[in-house]
Design a protein around this motif. Structure first.
Motif, PDB file in Angstrom:
ATOM      1  N   MET A 204      57.460  57.655  24.386  1.00  0.00           N
ATOM      2  CA  MET A 204      57.258  59.015  24.877  1.00  0.00           C
ATOM      3  C   MET A 204      56.947  59.976  23.731  1.00  0.00           C
ATOM      4  SD  MET A 204      60.291  59.200  27.763  1.00  0.00           S
ATOM      5  CE  MET A 204      59.905  60.897  28.183  1.00  0.00           C
ATOM      6  N   ALA A 205      57.655  59.826  22.608  1.00  0.00           N
ATOM      7  CA  ALA A 205      57.410  60.697  21.459  1.00  0.00           C
ATOM      8  C   ALA A 205      56.018  60.480  20.887  1.00  0.00           C
ATOM      9  CB  ALA A 205      58.469  60.458  20.388  1.00  0.00           C
ATOM     10  N   ALA A 206      55.573  59.211  20.849  1.00  0.00           N
ATOM     11  CA  ALA A 206      54.234  58.911  20.349  1.00  0.00           C
ATOM     12  C   ALA A 206      53.165  59.450  21.292  1.00  0.00           C
ATOM     13  CB  ALA A 206      54.065  57.399  20.172  1.00  0.00           C
ATOM     14  N   ASP A 207      53.439  59.389  22.572  1.00  0.00           N
ATOM     15  CA  ASP A 207      52.466  59.840  23.571  1.00  0.00           C
ATOM     16  C   ASP A 207      52.225  61.343  23.475  1.00  0.00           C
ATOM     17  OD1 ASP A 207      50.729  59.228  25.726  1.00  0.00           O
ATOM     18  OD2 ASP A 207      52.194  59.990  27.144  1.00  0.00           O
ATOM     19  N   ILE A 208      53.240  62.103  23.035  1.00  0.00           N
ATOM     20  CA  ILE A 208      53.068  63.556  22.890  1.00  0.00           C
ATOM     21  C   ILE A 208      52.849  63.963  21.428  1.00  0.00           C
ATOM     22  CG2 ILE A 208      54.401  64.074  24.965  1.00  0.00           C
ATOM     23  CD1 ILE A 208      56.761  64.790  23.203  1.00  0.00           C
ATOM     24  N   LEU A 209      52.733  62.975  20.548  1.00  0.00           N
ATOM     25  CA  LEU A 209      52.431  63.203  19.119  1.00  0.00           C
ATOM     26  C   LEU A 209      53.450  64.127  18.458  1.00  0.00           C
ATOM     27  CD1 LEU A 209      48.529  63.634  19.244  1.00  0.00           C
ATOM     28  CD2 LEU A 209      49.831  61.559  18.762  1.00  0.00           C
ATOM     29  N   ASN A 210      54.738  63.857  18.707  1.00  0.00           N
ATOM     30  CA  ASN A 210      55.787  64.648  18.075  1.00  0.00           C
ATOM     31  C   ASN A 210      56.277  63.895  16.839  1.00  0.00           C
ATOM     32  OD1 ASN A 210      58.383  65.856  17.377  1.00  0.00           O
ATOM     33  ND2 ASN A 210      58.177  66.962  19.309  1.00  0.00           N
ATOM     34  N   LEU A 236      51.926  52.860  18.868  1.00  0.00           N
ATOM     35  CA  LEU A 236      50.707  53.128  18.092  1.00  0.00           C
ATOM     36  C   LEU A 236      49.520  53.352  19.014  1.00  0.00           C
ATOM     37  CD1 LEU A 236      49.157  53.261  15.396  1.00  0.00           C
ATOM     38  CD2 LEU A 236      48.886  50.781  15.537  1.00  0.00           C
ATOM     39  N   LYS A 237      49.366  52.496  20.005  1.00  0.00           N
ATOM     40  CA  LYS A 237      48.233  52.624  20.933  1.00  0.00           C
ATOM     41  C   LYS A 237      48.309  53.956  21.693  1.00  0.00           C
ATOM     42  CE  LYS A 237      44.801  51.037  23.567  1.00  0.00           C
ATOM     43  NZ  LYS A 237      45.189  50.396  24.830  1.00  0.00           N
ATOM     44  N   LEU A 238      49.503  54.344  22.116  1.00  0.00           N
ATOM     45  CA  LEU A 238      49.655  55.610  22.842  1.00  0.00           C
ATOM     46  C   LEU A 238      49.329  56.800  21.948  1.00  0.00           C
ATOM     47  CD1 LEU A 238      52.969  54.850  24.767  1.00  0.00           C
ATOM     48  CD2 LEU A 238      50.681  55.005  25.762  1.00  0.00           C
ATOM     49  N   ALA A 239      49.784  56.740  20.698  1.00  0.00           N
ATOM     50  CA  ALA A 239      49.515  57.845  19.768  1.00  0.00           C
ATOM     51  C   ALA A 239      48.023  57.959  19.485  1.00  0.00           C
ATOM     52  CB  ALA A 239      50.286  57.626  18.466  1.00  0.00           C
ATOM     53  N   GLN A 271      47.152  43.828  20.733  1.00  0.00           N
ATOM     54  CA  GLN A 271      46.256  44.002  21.885  1.00  0.00           C
ATOM     55  C   GLN A 271      47.057  44.251  23.154  1.00  0.00           C
ATOM     56  OE1 GLN A 271      44.007  40.181  20.613  1.00  0.00           O
ATOM     57  NE2 GLN A 271      42.501  41.311  21.815  1.00  0.00           N
ATOM     58  N   ASP A 272      46.521  45.129  24.005  1.00  0.00           N
ATOM     59  CA  ASP A 272      47.157  45.355  25.296  1.00  0.00           C
ATOM     60  C   ASP A 272      46.707  44.290  26.279  1.00  0.00           C
ATOM     61  OD1 ASP A 272      44.613  46.033  26.166  1.00  0.00           O
ATOM     62  OD2 ASP A 272      44.987  48.189  26.203  1.00  0.00           O
ATOM     63  N   HIS A 273      47.044  44.431  27.551  1.00  0.00           N
ATOM     64  CA  HIS A 273      46.717  43.398  28.541  1.00  0.00           C
ATOM     65  C   HIS A 273      45.225  43.270  28.805  1.00  0.00           C
ATOM     66  CE1 HIS A 273      50.860  42.842  28.876  1.00  0.00           C
ATOM     67  NE2 HIS A 273      51.143  43.522  29.981  1.00  0.00           N
ATOM     68  N   THR A 277      42.672  46.990  21.245  1.00  0.00           N
ATOM     69  CA  THR A 277      43.534  47.360  20.133  1.00  0.00           C
ATOM     70  C   THR A 277      43.500  48.878  19.957  1.00  0.00           C
ATOM     71  OG1 THR A 277      41.758  47.235  18.493  1.00  0.00           O
ATOM     72  CG2 THR A 277      42.965  45.190  18.976  1.00  0.00           C
ATOM     73  N   ALA A 278      44.303  49.364  19.029  1.00  0.00           N
ATOM     74  CA  ALA A 278      44.272  50.798  18.724  1.00  0.00           C
ATOM     75  C   ALA A 278      42.890  51.200  18.225  1.00  0.00           C
ATOM     76  CB  ALA A 278      45.338  51.126  17.674  1.00  0.00           C
ATOM     77  N   LEU A 279      42.207  50.298  17.499  1.00  0.00           N
ATOM     78  CA  LEU A 279      40.867  50.618  16.987  1.00  0.00           C
ATOM     79  C   LEU A 279      39.857  50.755  18.115  1.00  0.00           C
ATOM     80  CD1 LEU A 279      39.176  51.119  14.458  1.00  0.00           C
ATOM     81  CD2 LEU A 279      38.703  48.666  14.368  1.00  0.00           C
ATOM     82  N   HIS A 280      39.964  49.934  19.153  1.00  0.00           N
ATOM     83  CA  HIS A 280      39.090  50.103  20.321  1.00  0.00           C
ATOM     84  C   HIS A 280      39.244  51.513  20.892  1.00  0.00           C
ATOM     85  CE1 HIS A 280      39.029  45.592  20.514  1.00  0.00           C
ATOM     86  NE2 HIS A 280      37.795  45.834  20.906  1.00  0.00           N
TER      87      HIS A 280
END
Length: 419
Positions: A204-210, A236-239, A271-273, A277-280
């Motif tokens: 949750m914190a990563a998703d809101i970039l706190n 990482l992926k959410l951020a 990689q997600d499902h 990746t985060a780079l994608h």
């Protein structure tokens, strides 16, 4: 700046003239409410002789917009917690109040404390005017209430009894500030607890970039590589997703959060499902700072999604990305073999526009042309050492050889004429 009227709470007003006209029960309840707000412990003790401490109060409320009085019910200990009244809270607990008693929405006393946490501006180095001093006092009282609850056995891992299943840490992410997180963790809160969506507080914190919350959670032992089961996303992926969005780009947000996660061991190539990746995600957004940061931490450009999409494929999906020649060139230099199509043989939508016809032909030609062994070796060196260690390699190789490996201006010149 802080909000004097706490979020989600109504102003409680006891009208002494009106209360005399009400039933004796409501009169006693209003008196107890008034004593709790004023922290009049002697009156609280006296009234508790006739009012069970865990029985809800039926009190009069004044809705400022409607200018009419109505009744509502509230549990005494909840009232003391919501309004940050530590002396009243302690008095109620010492007279048998149950901190785990829940309201109709399934909130315990601790949950309600966090839902109504007073916010003070982080730019205040020292309380100055009267409002600032008032807010600082309210927040200090809130911290005192937390300590009192912890000392009296409040369950720091109890979930809210609604569909969200938030733990106190989840609520602190949503409504609180980062110092609350360490207080909860120090008193036994499970830092990797999951809510109904299987998200941890770090997700949750990563998703809101706190960044402050991310830093605090990591210091408290949060697992930076915890995966959300139903989609495979990591913090990482959410951020990266939020930082690469239009809002993230406009605000130049998220670089510090992403670097913090990477420094503390986030798997850059997870990689997600769907195989992304985060780079994608970063390449889809096209934000240069995020792409460069991921490449610095050895993100693999050649990983394919389940649909056969490479990072460069995602980058070329948007025409707005293509005009950034340096990013495109950097991705091309790390890509081998160069895959321009997905598993269905479809080219990225961005280069299908008429204005990029020459670029499309050039890229298709590069993808079809087999590289000489020398260029393959150069690409492998760039992929192994990446941007992060290229200056270390420079110390080991002759200058001319190093330039031939890392100098990408020749390819940029090839593409420049096609844009």
């Amino acid at each position: 700046m802080g909000n004097i009227n706490k979020r989600g709470s109504k102003d409680l007003v006891v009208d002494s003239d009106q209360s005399q006209q009400d039933s004796p029960t409501i009169t006693v309840d209003n008196q107890l409410c008034d004593a709790i707000i004023k922290e009049d412990c002697s009156t609280i003790k006296a009234l508790l002789r006739s009012h069970p401490v865990n029985q809800p109060l039926t009190i009069l409320t004044s809705y400022r917009l409607l200018f009419e009085q109505q009744t509502c019910t509230v549990i005494p200990i909840h009232l003391a917690a919501e309004y940050c009244k530590p002396r009243s809270l302690l008095c109620l607990l010492e007279h048998g109040a149950d901190p785990e008693v829940r309201d109709t929405q399934g909130h315990t006393t601790l949950h309600l404390m966090l839902l109504h946490w007073p916010i003070v501006s982080s730019t205040w180095t020292k309380p100055g005017n009267r409002i600032q001093r008032l807010m600082a006092d309210i927040q200090n009282n809130a911290v005192s209430c937390l300590h009192i609850l912890f000392q009296h056995g409040a369950q720091v891992n109890a979930q809210v009894g609604n569909s969200n299943k938030y733990s106190p840490l989840h609520l602190a992410i949503t409504y609180g500030t980062h110092p609350i997180l360490s207080l909860l963790a120090q008193n036994g809160a499970q830092v990797n607890a999951v809510n109904e969506s299987s998200m941890t507080p770090l997700h949750m914190a990563a998703d809101i970039l706190n960044e402050n919350m991310i830093k605090t959670l990591i210091a408290c032992g949060a697992n930076v590589n915890c995966v959300i089961p139903h989609n495979g996303n990591t913090a990482l992926k959410l951020a990266v997703c939020t930082a690469s969005s239009k809002a993230g780009q406009l605000l130049s947000a998220g670089v510090g959060c992403i670097r913090l996660l990477l420094i503390h061991g986030a798997h850059v190539n997870a990689q997600d499902h769907e195989g992304q990746t985060a780079l994608h995600e970063a390449c889809c957004g096209g934000r240069e700072a995020i792409i460069n940061l991921l490449l610095e931490f050895e993100a693999n450009v050649n990983i394919l999604t389940k649909n056969g999409e490479s990072a460069i494929y995602m980058y070329l999906q948007r025409s707005s990305n293509i005009r950034d020649l340096m990013v495109l060139t950097r991705l091309l230099y790390c890509s081998y073999p160069l895959r321009l199509t997905n598993r269905q043989g479809v080219l990225p939508a961005g280069i299908m526009l008429p204005e990029f016809q020459l670029l499309k032909e050039t890229l298709v030609r590069l993808a079809r042309k087999p590289l000489p062994l020398e260029d393959i070796c150069k690409k492998n060196i760039r992929n192994i050492y990446g941007k992060k260690y290229k200056y270390y390699v420079r110390q080991l190789l002759p200058g001319k050889l190093w330039n031939s490996i890392y100098n990408c201006y020749d390819l940029a010149d090839v593409l420049k004429g096609d844009l």
